[in-house]
Motif scaffolding. Structure first.
Motif, mmCIF file in Angstrom:
data_model
loop_
_atom_site.group_PDB
_atom_site.id
_atom_site.type_symbol
_atom_site.label_atom_id
_atom_site.label_comp_id
_atom_site.label_asym_id
_atom_site.label_seq_id
_atom_site.Cartn_x
_atom_site.Cartn_y
_atom_site.Cartn_z
ATOM 1 N N VAL A 1 28.079 22.455 -41.331
ATOM 2 C CA VAL A 1 28.050 21.971 -42.792
ATOM 3 C C VAL A 1 29.664 21.767 -42.933
ATOM 4 N N GLY A 2 29.984 20.542 -43.257
ATOM 5 C CA GLY A 2 31.206 19.960 -43.656
ATOM 6 C C GLY A 2 31.494 20.316 -45.071
ATOM 7 N N MET A 3 32.589 21.212 -45.457
ATOM 8 C CA MET A 3 32.910 21.581 -46.584
ATOM 9 C C MET A 3 33.966 20.655 -47.267
ATOM 10 N N HIS A 4 33.199 19.721 -48.140
ATOM 11 C CA HIS A 4 34.200 18.719 -48.894
ATOM 12 C C HIS A 4 35.032 19.460 -49.888
ATOM 13 N N ALA A 5 36.326 18.949 -50.026
ATOM 14 C CA ALA A 5 37.199 19.201 -51.071
ATOM 15 C C ALA A 5 37.657 18.211 -51.907
ATOM 16 N N TYR A 6 37.708 18.341 -53.169
ATOM 17 C CA TYR A 6 38.296 17.140 -53.958
ATOM 18 C C TYR A 6 39.635 16.856 -53.391
ATOM 19 N N GLY A 7 40.141 15.662 -53.360
ATOM 20 C CA GLY A 7 41.225 15.100 -52.978
ATOM 21 C C GLY A 7 41.439 15.249 -51.319
ATOM 22 N N ALA A 8 40.524 15.603 -50.578
ATOM 23 C CA ALA A 8 40.696 15.546 -49.027
ATOM 24 C C ALA A 8 39.376 14.769 -48.558
ATOM 25 N N THR A 9 39.939 14.119 -47.319
ATOM 26 C CA THR A 9 39.014 13.231 -46.626
ATOM 27 C C THR A 9 38.094 14.392 -45.892
ATOM 28 N N ASP A 10 36.950 13.803 -45.563
ATOM 29 C CA ASP A 10 36.164 14.670 -44.654
ATOM 30 C C ASP A 10 36.609 15.272 -43.247
ATOM 31 N N VAL A 11 37.435 14.663 -43.029
ATOM 32 C CA VAL A 11 38.060 15.143 -41.569
ATOM 33 C C VAL A 11 39.020 15.989 -41.811
ATOM 34 N N GLN A 12 39.410 16.247 -42.868
ATOM 35 C CA GLN A 12 40.566 17.316 -43.229
ATOM 36 C C GLN A 12 39.692 18.435 -43.742
ATOM 37 N N SER A 13 38.508 18.543 -43.735
ATOM 38 C CA SER A 13 37.836 19.671 -44.185
ATOM 39 C C SER A 13 37.138 20.621 -43.343
ATOM 40 N N PRO A 14 37.197 21.790 -43.624
ATOM 41 C CA PRO A 14 36.627 22.701 -42.727
ATOM 42 C C PRO A 14 35.042 22.769 -42.519
ATOM 43 N N VAL A 15 34.691 23.163 -41.651
ATOM 44 C CA VAL A 15 32.972 23.066 -41.071
ATOM 45 C C VAL A 15 32.568 24.387 -40.618
ATOM 46 N N LEU A 16 31.449 24.559 -41.448
ATOM 47 C CA LEU A 16 30.807 25.988 -41.238
ATOM 48 C C LEU A 16 29.670 25.920 -40.040
ATOM 49 N N HIS A 17 29.773 26.728 -39.204
ATOM 50 C CA HIS A 17 28.541 26.949 -38.153
ATOM 51 C C HIS A 17 27.665 27.715 -38.541
ATOM 52 N N LEU A 18 26.691 27.301 -38.930
ATOM 53 C CA LEU A 18 25.290 28.391 -39.549
ATOM 54 C C LEU A 18 24.377 28.491 -38.355
ATOM 55 N N LYS A 19 23.778 29.787 -38.109
ATOM 56 C CA LYS A 19 22.766 29.928 -37.476
ATOM 57 C C LYS A 19 21.599 30.488 -38.390
ATOM 58 N N CYS A 20 20.394 30.068 -38.021
ATOM 59 C CA CYS A 20 19.400 30.500 -39.065
ATOM 60 C C CYS A 20 19.036 32.024 -38.564
ATOM 61 N N ALA A 21 19.125 33.127 -39.664
ATOM 62 C CA ALA A 21 18.867 34.447 -39.178
ATOM 63 C C ALA A 21 18.040 35.121 -40.034
ATOM 64 N N GLU A 22 17.027 35.967 -39.551
ATOM 65 C CA GLU A 22 16.011 36.522 -40.398
ATOM 66 C C GLU A 22 16.805 37.289 -41.656
ATOM 67 N N GLY A 23 16.482 37.262 -42.839
ATOM 68 C CA GLY A 23 17.118 37.583 -43.786
ATOM 69 C C GLY A 23 18.583 37.019 -44.376
ATOM 70 N N GLY A 24 19.007 36.128 -43.649
ATOM 71 C CA GLY A 24 20.101 35.518 -43.877
ATOM 72 C C GLY A 24 19.690 34.349 -45.059
ATOM 73 N N ARG A 25 20.496 33.932 -45.912
ATOM 74 C CA ARG A 25 20.236 32.973 -46.935
ATOM 75 C C ARG A 25 21.197 31.695 -46.976
ATOM 76 N N LEU A 26 22.243 31.589 -46.279
ATOM 77 C CA LEU A 26 22.979 30.447 -46.168
ATOM 78 C C LEU A 26 22.280 29.245 -45.508
ATOM 79 N N PHE A 27 22.041 29.498 -44.390
ATOM 80 C CA PHE A 27 21.235 28.366 -43.680
ATOM 81 C C PHE A 27 20.125 27.817 -44.766
ATOM 82 N N ASP A 28 19.339 28.605 -45.066
ATOM 83 C CA ASP A 28 18.336 27.937 -46.169
ATOM 84 C C ASP A 28 18.860 27.224 -47.003
ATOM 85 N N TYR A 29 19.909 27.835 -47.881
ATOM 86 C CA TYR A 29 20.498 27.393 -48.942
ATOM 87 C C TYR A 29 20.987 26.098 -48.730
ATOM 88 N N TYR A 30 21.633 25.503 -47.582
ATOM 89 C CA TYR A 30 22.032 24.139 -47.142
ATOM 90 C C TYR A 30 20.696 23.275 -46.815
#
Length: 132
Positions: free
Chosen positions: A83-112
């Motif tokens: 998940v590329g985390m875009h921020a106002y005023g920054a291009t996509d290549v300047q933005s951090p990337v989250l590496h998520l794994k689907c995990a039982e009980g986890g919510r972030l993967f399903d959220y995105y």
């Protein structure tokens, strides 16, 4: 290598869904201005679309465009997601990337994943889905 790999994997039965911003959308032009690159964003989009044109109309690969506001870039690979985390005023290549794994009980993967699905349905439907 991306197009070749997609074509090979599609031939093996792997399903792909690719979702791009509509180059003529006001939201795209506004994003270019907010990132400080103006209409150069259109060239970047055109280049990406031109690069992937070999996968258009291939069974197992669906490509759509949308005109919603871009909040992040999502790349899902089975049970993993970038998940590329875009921020106002920054291009996509300047933005951090989250590496998520689907995990039982986890919510972030399903959220995105739900966010991607809303935009996918928005493009498919004449009516915009309601936010969660």
């Amino acid at each position: 290598e991306l197009v070749r790999r997609m074509l090979n994997r599609a031939a093996d039965g792997v399903q792909f869904r690719v979702l791009f911003g509509t180059p003529t959308a006001d939201t795209v032009r506004k994003r270019g201005m907010e990132e400080g690159i103006g209409d150069n964003i259109l060239g970047r989009m055109e280049l990406a679309l031109r690069h992937l044109r070999g996968v258009f109309d291939v069974p197992g690969i669906q490509v759509r465009a949308h005109d919603t506001t871009l909040y992040n870039s999502i790349f899902r690979f089975d049970e993993e997601m970038l998940v590329g985390m875009h921020a106002y005023g920054a291009t996509d290549v300047q933005s951090p990337v989250l590496h998520l794994k689907c995990a039982e009980g986890g919510r972030l993967f399903d959220y995105y994943l739900a966010s991607f699905e809303l935009v996918w349905l928005y493009r498919e439907s004449a009516q915009r889905p309601r936010p969660r």
